[in-house]
Each structure stands twice: as structure tokens, then as C-alpha cells.
Design an enzyme around this catalytic site. Structure first.
Site, short mmCIF file in Angstrom:
data_model
loop_
_atom_site.label_atom_id
_atom_site.label_comp_id
_atom_site.label_asym_id
_atom_site.label_seq_id
_atom_site.Cartn_x
_atom_site.Cartn_y
_atom_site.Cartn_z
N ASP A 1 -8.89 -5.87 -5.29
CA ASP A 1 -8.49 -5.14 -4.06
C ASP A 1 -9.70 -3.85 -4.94
O ASP A 1 -8.87 -3.40 -6.33
CB ASP A 1 -7.27 -5.18 -4.15
CG ASP A 1 -6.72 -3.24 -3.34
OD1 ASP A 1 -7.51 -2.53 -2.69
OD2 ASP A 1 -5.97 -3.97 -3.08
N SER B 1 0.38 -1.65 0.11
CA SER B 1 -0.02 0.24 -0.12
C SER B 1 0.76 0.76 0.62
O SER B 1 1.68 1.07 -0.73
CB SER B 1 -0.95 -0.39 1.23
OG SER B 1 -1.83 1.35 1.64
N HIS C 1 -8.66 -4.91 0.07
CA HIS C 1 -7.00 -4.06 0.13
C HIS C 1 -6.42 -4.64 1.51
O HIS C 1 -5.49 -4.98 1.61
CB HIS C 1 -7.18 -2.92 -0.12
CG HIS C 1 -5.99 -2.14 -0.31
ND1 HIS C 1 -4.49 -2.53 -0.75
CD2 HIS C 1 -5.36 -1.07 1.27
CE1 HIS C 1 -3.68 -1.65 -0.09
NE2 HIS C 1 -3.55 -1.33 0.67
#
Length: 366
Positions: free
Chosen positions: A304, A150, A333
């Protein structure tokens, strides 16, 4: 833990912060603005070996801290793939975060008061610049493996571009080369929630906390999936008209965050995420990715919602000889933090193959 010989480094009492590196020069941001008395909180696990070739550097996500054994348990730990017996593991808290690194609640040396909204805006590249200073301080000349998911993945890819000869292996999880309009829109919605809370402008440590709680609720919807809520928050009875489990869950998660984080750091960190674009002041995004020399593995999560798998495929397609792997997670995610068994298998195989390729190459050239 690392015991530094540098007089500019001091240990903090909090186990959350580990060690702190104090940079005694002015730290220049990408914007040209400068920060005095930069502090970087970090933790290390294991020892640097004689060859200095066992460094695993971890870049953390949005609201995490430097204790990777805490938030990436299963992938990192005493008996995990990345463990302190085999590796020298380093994780540093990013600029602007409130886990020990200089942030909006830190004291501004100019007036002796907390910065709050006078804190200078910063970017992902500023994260990298700060941690490059820390790497120099720790005498880390070569990073065996750089990993991040991320926001941490955004940092890792920038680092691999800016110092291509320093990163031997690169693992990018659920991340991208440029933050999308979709992602920016989610972040802006969260900032709108924060700034709607008038206390955000009151210059107090808990300013904007109600807004931050709402922001967290918005964020969760982008981190998770319809399926995840359907399996964990479904009602056991049919006669409810209020007080639903999903409502309680959103409130609970918001409360959890405001008890450990602050609205000012959150506001600035989401701005930094929005700034992510490896093509900025470079020829193009694609050309920037070609600068990476590390053996690269890109991992995407099929469902995601926030960082769609197309973004990871783009990374793998444009980084020379990068490998790509996909996993499915009911959590969307957030799967990059939760699916540690799948990650261990994929990353473990990649590391072994990378090592075998080097052995074969050495034998061939001999």
C-alpha cells in the site's frame, strides 16, 4: 430495508440513498459550528434480531455511498460472509458526501441557497457523531462488528475510542491512527488541482469539475501501484508516440468520478481525512488507542503506497490484544476493495476465533 416509526425519517426515491434520517435539532460540529436540518442517508440489509446482537456497521471510504453491496461486493452480499440472512447490516453516508447526506450542495436554511464554500468544515469525529445519532434512531445499542477501510477505517477507529462499550468487534483495513504528512500532501495536491479550476468559485453544482478530474488522476497514483499499471495499461505495440493506454485510463477514471461526484464534497472530505488524529485533545495517540475495548483485527496491504503497512502495525501494536494480518495486492491501497476472497478468509477466521474464545471463557468461568 429499515422501516422507521420515527416521523422525522423519510424514504427517498433513489436506490442510491436508501433511507434518510432527518435530525430535527441543531447538529454541533467539533469546531463548534452548527448545521441545521441534518440529513443522513443510509441503507440497511436484513433484520435486527430479538437480542439485537447481529448488527454489522460499515463505514465507507472517500467517494463511496451507503450501498455496501455495490462497492464491497464479495465481502458483502446475499451469499457473502456478511449477508442479510445472518446479519443486520447498516451503512450510512458520511457528512459532506453527495449521496444523500447533508453536503456543500445542500440548501442552507439561512438563505435558501446551496452552501458551496460556505459549508462549515468538518472532521472524522463529526462523521462519528452523526452516525451515533443514527444508531440511536435505529435503536442500535450494541454493534456486533464495526468495519471500515481507508477513510472508513479512520471513522471506525474513532468510533471504537469514543464508545468503547458499544463496539464488540472491530475490523480496520488499510487505515491509520493519524493521517500522515504523505497522505495530507497527496490530498493538498488534489485540492490545488481543484482550486486551479476557476469554476470552483462560481457557485454552481458542476463547479470545479475539470479540477476534480485532475484530482482523481492524482489520487489514482496513490491508490494503485507500478505493477498494477504495468499489467493493465501496458502497450501491445512498440511504435506508439502518443495516445497511450495509461493516458486514456487516467482520463476515463476522471470522467467517471465527475459524472457521479462533485468537487465541493471532494474538497471537504479530503480536509476531513487530513483532520484524522485520534490523539487530538487526548493524552496521546497511543493512549487513545488503549481506550478501545473491542476484539480488534487490523489488516494491512503489504504494498500500500498511501497507507503503508507500518501504519496498520502501529494500530495493532497499540490496541489491546489486537490481531494483525497482511495481504499482498497488485492493486496496492485499492486492494481493500478488490481482494475480497483474501479478506473473507482472514475476517471469517477472526470471527470464528473470537466466538470460540467467548465460548471457552464462558465455560471456564462456569
Amino acid at each position: 430495508m429499515h422501516n422507521s416509526k420515527n416521523n422525522n425519517t423519510s424514504k427517498t426515491a433513489s436506490s442510491n440513498f436508501g433511507a434518510t434520517y432527518n435530525y430535527n435539532k441543531q447538529f454541533k460540529l467539533e469546531s463548534g459550528k452548527k448545521i441545521r436540518n441534518l440529513q443522513i442517508a443510509y441503507q440497511t440489509y436484513g433484520k435486527l434480531n430479538a437480542k439485537k446482537d447481529n448488527v454489522i456497521w460499515v463505514c465507507h471510504a472517500l467517494t463511496a455511498n451507503a450501498d455496501v453491496f455495490e462497492w464491497w461486493e464479495g465481502l458483502f452480499g446475499q451469499n457473502a460472509l456478511f449477508n442479510p440472512n445472518d446479519h443486520y447490516i447498516i451503512c450510512a453516508n458520511v457528512l459532506g458526501s453527495n449521496y444523500g447526506t447533508t453536503n456543500p450542495l445542500s440548501t442552507n436554511p439561512v438563505n435558501g441557497l446551496p452552501y458551496y464554500l460556505s459549508f462549515p468544515q468538518f472532521t472524522i469525529r463529526d462523521f462519528v457523531s452523526a452516525h451515533q445519532l443514527l444508531a440511536t434512531h435505529l435503536e442500535v445499542d450494541n454493534i456486533k462488528l464495526l468495519i471500515g477501510g481507508s477513510l472508513g477505517g479512520q471513522q471506525a477507529v474513532e468510533w471504537a475510542i469514543s464508545e468503547p462499550n458499544k463496539i464488540e468487534n472491530l475490523i480496520l483495513v488499510a487505515t491509520n491512527a493519524v493521517h500522515s504528512p504523505w497522505g495530507i500532501a497527496f490530498n493538498e495536491s488534489q485540492r490545488l488541482a481543484i482550486t486551479t479550476d476557476r469554476t470552483f468559485y462560481a457557485n454552481q453544482p458542476n463547479g470545479g469539475s475539470k479540477g476534480l478530474k485532475t484530482a482523481r488522476s492524482i489520487a489514482l497514483l496513490s491508490y494503485r501501484t507500478y505493477t498494477a499499471y504495468g499489467s493493465t495499461q501496458v502497450e501491445s505495440v512498440n511504435d506508439k508516440t502518443d495516445n497511450f493506454r495509461a493516458s486514456s485510463y487516467q482520463n476515463y477514471q476522471g470522467e467517471k468520478l465527475i459524472n457521479r461526484f462533485n468537487a465541493y464534497s471532494y474538497y471537504y472530505l479530503t480536509k476531513a481525512m487530513d483532520s484524522h488524529n485520534v490523539g487530538r485533545n487526548r493524552k496521546s495517540i497511543a493512549d487513545a488507542l488503549k481506550l478501545i475495548k473491542a476484539n480488534t483485527l487490523v489488516i494491512g496491504i503489504e504494498n500500500d503506497f498511501l497507507f503503508p503497512i507500518s501504519e496498520q502495525k502501529y494500530l495493532a501494536d497499540h490496541i489491546t490484544n489486537a490481531e494483525f494480518a497482511a495481504i499482498h495486492s497488485e492493486y496496492g491501497h485499492d486492494g481493500f476493495l478488490i481482494e475480497t476472497n483474501a479478506l473473507t478468509n482472514i475476517i471469517g477466521t477472526f470471527i470464528k476465533e473470537s466466538r470460540d474464545k467467548k465460548i471457552i471463557k464462558l465455560q471456564h468461568t462456569a
